[in-house]
Design a protein around this motif. Structure first.
Motif, mmCIF file in Angstrom:
data_model
loop_
_atom_site.group_PDB
_atom_site.id
_atom_site.type_symbol
_atom_site.label_atom_id
_atom_site.label_comp_id
_atom_site.label_asym_id
_atom_site.label_seq_id
_atom_site.Cartn_x
_atom_site.Cartn_y
_atom_site.Cartn_z
ATOM 1 N N VAL A 59 1.008 -1.057 -0.014
ATOM 2 C CA VAL A 59 0.122 0.085 -0.026
ATOM 3 C C VAL A 59 1.116 1.128 -0.280
ATOM 4 C CG1 VAL A 59 -1.665 1.280 1.499
ATOM 5 C CG2 VAL A 59 -1.844 -0.872 0.937
ATOM 6 N N THR A 60 0.429 2.202 -1.003
ATOM 7 C CA THR A 60 1.954 3.449 -1.441
ATOM 8 C C THR A 60 1.007 4.741 -0.855
ATOM 9 O OG1 THR A 60 1.282 3.235 -3.917
ATOM 10 C CG2 THR A 60 3.081 2.582 -2.660
ATOM 11 N N LEU A 61 1.530 5.951 0.351
ATOM 12 C CA LEU A 61 1.162 7.125 -0.404
ATOM 13 C C LEU A 61 2.277 7.906 -1.015
ATOM 14 C CD1 LEU A 61 0.178 7.474 3.644
ATOM 15 C CD2 LEU A 61 -0.945 7.085 1.550
ATOM 16 N N THR A 62 1.967 8.621 -2.274
ATOM 17 C CA THR A 62 3.105 9.149 -2.859
ATOM 18 C C THR A 62 2.592 10.901 -2.218
ATOM 19 O OG1 THR A 62 3.314 7.788 -4.554
ATOM 20 C CG2 THR A 62 3.853 9.792 -5.285
ATOM 21 N N LEU A 63 3.604 11.172 -2.397
ATOM 22 C CA LEU A 63 3.684 13.217 -1.400
ATOM 23 C C LEU A 63 4.645 13.696 -2.681
ATOM 24 C CD1 LEU A 63 2.930 15.651 0.376
ATOM 25 C CD2 LEU A 63 4.786 14.861 1.386
ATOM 26 N N SER A 64 4.007 14.566 -4.149
ATOM 27 C CA SER A 64 4.448 15.774 -4.887
ATOM 28 C C SER A 64 4.743 16.752 -3.806
ATOM 29 C CB SER A 64 3.520 15.273 -5.805
ATOM 30 O OG SER A 64 5.192 16.239 -6.800
ATOM 31 N N LEU A 65 5.919 17.818 -3.657
ATOM 32 C CA LEU A 65 6.192 18.280 -3.135
ATOM 33 C C LEU A 65 6.082 19.783 -4.238
ATOM 34 C CD1 LEU A 65 9.462 17.416 -1.061
ATOM 35 C CD2 LEU A 65 6.781 17.896 0.235
ATOM 36 N N GLY A 66 6.434 19.151 -5.001
ATOM 37 C CA GLY A 66 5.849 20.320 -6.772
ATOM 38 C C GLY A 66 7.458 21.465 -6.628
ATOM 39 N N LYS A 67 8.742 20.827 -6.147
ATOM 40 C CA LYS A 67 9.683 21.477 -5.838
ATOM 41 C C LYS A 67 11.128 20.882 -5.421
ATOM 42 C CE LYS A 67 12.343 25.714 -5.008
ATOM 43 N NZ LYS A 67 13.874 25.175 -4.625
ATOM 44 N N LYS A 68 12.596 21.131 -5.308
ATOM 45 C CA LYS A 68 12.822 21.070 -4.863
ATOM 46 C C LYS A 68 13.198 21.532 -3.248
ATOM 47 C CE LYS A 68 16.073 19.214 -8.401
ATOM 48 N NZ LYS A 68 17.549 18.781 -8.738
ATOM 49 N N TYR A 69 13.225 19.965 -2.296
ATOM 50 C CA TYR A 69 13.856 20.652 -0.908
ATOM 51 C C TYR A 69 14.572 20.020 -0.231
ATOM 52 C CZ TYR A 69 9.184 23.513 -0.463
ATOM 53 O OH TYR A 69 7.800 23.647 -0.370
ATOM 54 N N GLU A 70 15.072 20.450 0.701
ATOM 55 C CA GLU A 70 15.977 19.669 1.528
ATOM 56 C C GLU A 70 15.552 18.954 2.800
ATOM 57 O OE1 GLU A 70 20.760 22.286 -0.187
ATOM 58 O OE2 GLU A 70 19.052 22.796 2.242
ATOM 59 N N LEU A 71 15.347 17.995 2.845
ATOM 60 C CA LEU A 71 14.970 17.779 3.957
ATOM 61 C C LEU A 71 15.214 17.205 5.242
ATOM 62 C CD1 LEU A 71 11.741 15.050 1.550
ATOM 63 C CD2 LEU A 71 12.125 17.835 2.121
ATOM 64 N N THR A 72 15.454 17.576 6.103
ATOM 65 C CA THR A 72 15.910 17.450 7.628
ATOM 66 C C THR A 72 15.177 15.760 8.198
ATOM 67 O OG1 THR A 72 15.663 19.724 8.162
ATOM 68 C CG2 THR A 72 15.576 18.102 9.726
ATOM 69 N N TYR A 73 13.440 15.224 8.212
ATOM 70 C CA TYR A 73 13.113 14.385 7.960
ATOM 71 C C TYR A 73 11.779 13.841 7.513
ATOM 72 C CZ TYR A 73 9.402 17.678 10.801
ATOM 73 O OH TYR A 73 7.820 18.464 10.834
ATOM 74 N N VAL A 74 11.447 12.762 7.924
ATOM 75 C CA VAL A 74 9.845 12.442 6.914
ATOM 76 C C VAL A 74 9.141 11.790 8.747
ATOM 77 C CG1 VAL A 74 8.638 10.926 5.627
ATOM 78 C CG2 VAL A 74 11.391 11.609 4.857
ATOM 79 N N SER A 75 8.503 12.086 8.567
ATOM 80 C CA SER A 75 7.569 11.034 9.984
ATOM 81 C C SER A 75 5.945 10.751 9.777
ATOM 82 C CB SER A 75 6.659 12.540 10.876
ATOM 83 O OG SER A 75 6.379 12.212 11.546
#
Length: 644
Positions: free
Chosen positions: A131-147
């Motif tokens: 089962v998948t969840l797909t999130l498109s941020l629409g732009k490049k981000y520098e990520l610190t965490y995924v929660s």
């Protein structure tokens, strides 16, 4: 003074005072500070830290009630009575859409996304749920965490894979794995150590299973949070680590739920489980050297794995026989048909919040992101940079290479120095190195007749006007060399002097020098003017008559050898002569002794034909006199014969 004028005077004075105070107030106001500059000096600036997922739509591969009413059941706490409800996307009170994942997270009003109820696996070899969840941020981000925060009264999934994409979903890269059996599910060691050689490698961990005892969250919400830089050796020197800068960059995040629970292992699998927890078979120690950095778990964790007893209490796993597929049962009195699992705890995923913490990627050249004219989110670039991520220098600012801003150097892009004669330039690394890493810009298509890397000198055929600055559009003047008098079209770029032919002078080679006169020849436009008295005597002594040796030497040893051979005058020689005439000698004239004619002999001649003469020549047809040096006549050079 009337009261009207007094009132007007007071009013005007008051208005003037208010105006002065207003101007003073405006003059005292400081302009808003730009985080990208410090006293006009560029410095690194970054956008605010945000939850990049907030309000962004999420695509879910499965949503409860989307295809019709479904029944789901859950236990408020262990050994409690199972409670069943219905999910229906057409009923606002019973909807569990994916949009609830990124809405405002309110602990007092929890909203959840739920997947469709799934058939629970009967063994560890059963296909994954995926089962998948797909999130498109629409732009490049520098990520610190995924929660991921899970809904109340729902278990924390056993096996989860998180992927990231840098190219808007075209390709995917593993970001993090969670599983109680990392090696079996994902083929990766548990809690592997990351070194500088593999800092872009996704880790797998079972730490999420031991948070809160058994890893199941009943009666309260549980969460997993993946820190993108945790355990990465270069995290302390992030500004100088392009590897980690790329590692935390993402445009899309995909979460794949592979296992909600890990079924009880087969007896043959028990050894693999122990190996995954950190133990090795003795006879395989040599083969497993790649995993020598794994540490043995402490004794309390050696027996930890899927909580089979608790799962059985929740009636998720039936150890006797496989569970039948979902069946349709009419649960309502009004005839609505819903799907159910016969009042067992439902095998489904439920998440209340999907957060992605990070900053809009601007490479240290922007303090905020804005929506552009195309409707896309883009960085508000400073430091003469451009692009959605300020990833390049803006046009005409290529005098130094683009670089990510750091705390020590903002790496501002510099404009090319083209002296206002070019609109485009390019960067040359070799020139940049040769300049001591100061300047590497090369101007393209210099205008206003300029040339050079910086358009700093005049092109061929032009010279610098000393009365104008090099930045002036008319700093270069055309050489304008005379097409006949000059030997080329290129002049001295400092003085403007054209290369002149012999006897020609002037900046543009447009006039003859003193002692020269203009001819009609393109080869020798200016020829030297000989004395008229020597004209016939110096014309190669060619009188058409041959002389013998006795005649040549009769004048004594002081006479040179005369040229007696007859020559034809070709066009080239003809053009080099000042005069070309035919004369006839009439008679010899005996002059009285005179200081002016001493050493000369006079002959009377008549000019019969004039083939060529200079413009200012006095030669005319008719009778005239000719003076010849007596020394030349004694040597018979030329040999003069009357009537010839």
């Amino acid at each position: 003074m009337s009261s009207f004028w007094l009132l007007l005077l007071v009013t005007n004075s008051y208005a003037a005072a208010v105006s002065d105070n207003f101007l003073k107030m405006l003059s005292g106001m400081q302009p808003p500070l730009d985080p990208c500059y410090d006293d006009d000096r560029p410095r690194r600036c970054i956008p605010d830290f945000v939850n990049a997922a907030f309000g962004i739509p999420v695509t879910a591969s499965s949503t409860c009630g989307l295809k019709g009413p479904w029944q789901y059941c859950e236990a408020p706490e262990p050994n409690a009575q199972i409670q069943c409800n219905i999910c229906d996307d057409h009923n606002p009170k019973k909807r569990f859409p994916a949009s609830y994942l990124t809405d405002l997270n309110n602990p007092n009003n929890v909203t959840c996304w739920r997947s469709e109820p799934l058939q629970p696996p009967t063994s560890a070899h059963a296909p994954p749920d995926n089962v998948t969840l797909t999130l498109s941020l629409g732009k490049k981000y520098e990520l610190t965490y995924v929660s991921l925060q899970f809904c109340p009264n729902t278990p924390k999934p056993d096996s989860i894979a998180i992927y990231k994409s840098n190219d808007y979903g075209k390709t995917w890269q593993p970001f993090q794995f969670y599983s109680s059996q990392c090696r079996r599910v994902y083929g990766r060691p548990n809690r592997a150590t990351i070194t500088r050689a593999n800092e872009q490698e996704a880790r797998c961990t079972d730490a999420h299973r031991y948070t809160g005892g058994d890893g199941l969250s009943l009666g309260h919400m549980s969460r997993i949070a993946f820190s993108t830089l945790e355990g990465r050796p270069s995290a302390s020197d992030f500004d100088n680590s392009p590897v980690l800068q790329d590692w935390i960059t993402a445009t899309d995040i995909k979460v794949v739920f592979n296992r909600l629970h890990m079924p009880a292992e087969d007896p043959s699998d028990s050894l693999d489980v122990l190996i995954d927890q950190g133990y090795k078979r003795i006879d395989e120690e040599e083969e497993d050297k790649d995993y020598k950095h794994f540490e043995e778990e402490d004794e309390d964790n050696q027996t930890k794995g899927p909580s089979v007893q608790l799962l059985n209490e929740m009636q998720v796993i039936d150890s006797e026989e496989p569970k039948p597929p979902p069946t349709a049962v009419d649960l309502t009195s009004n005839g609505v048909v819903v799907n159910n699992f016969n009042h067992r705890v439902t095998h489904q995923y439920a998440v209340s919040d999907f957060s992605v913490g990070g900053r809009c990627k601007c490479n240290g050249h922007a303090s905020r992101c804005i929506t552009g004219r195309d409707g896309l989110l883009t960085c508000d670039c400073k430091h003469n940079t451009a692009g959605r991520e300020c990833e390049r220098c803006k046009p005409f600012h290529f005098d130094r290479p683009w670089g990510r801003a750091t705390t020590k150097d903002a790496n501002e892009c510099k404009a090319c120095e083209c002296n206002q004669h070019a609109r485009r330039c390019r960067f040359n690394m070799e020139l940049y190195k040769l300049s001591g890493r100061v300047s590497g810009g090369v101007c393209l298509k210099c205008r206003h007749f300029t040339a050079g890397r910086h358009c700093h000198y005049c092109r061929e055929g032009y010279y610098r006007d000393p009365t104008k600055q090099i930045t002036h559009r008319r700093a270069c003047k055309p050489c304008d060399c005379h097409p006949i008098g000059a030997s080329g079209k290129t002049c001295n770029q400092v003085t403007g002097q054209c290369p002149c032919k012999d006897g020609v002078i002037g900046i543009t080679c447009n006039r003859c020098d003193r002692g020269y006169q203009q001819s009609r020849s393109h080869i020798a436009p200016c020829i030297k003017i000989p004395p008229v008295v020597q004209m016939m005597a110096t014309e190669e002594h060619n009188d058409g008559y041959a002389r013998n040796e006795a005649e040549t030497n009769s004048a004594g040893d002081n006479c040179g050898k005369c040229k007696t051979a007859t020559r034809r005058l070709n066009l080239n020689k003809y053009c080099k002569r000042d005069f070309a005439i035919m004369v006839r000698v009439l008679s010899h004239v005996d002059d009285p002794v005179d200081e002016h004619t001493k050493g000369w002999v006079r002959y009377m001649i008549t000019v019969e034909s004039i083939f060529k003469k200079a413009r200012d020549s006095r030669i005319r047809k008719g009778t005239t006199s000719l003076l010849i040096p007596s020394a030349d006549l004694a040597c018979k050079c030329p040999k003069i014969k009357v009537s010839k």
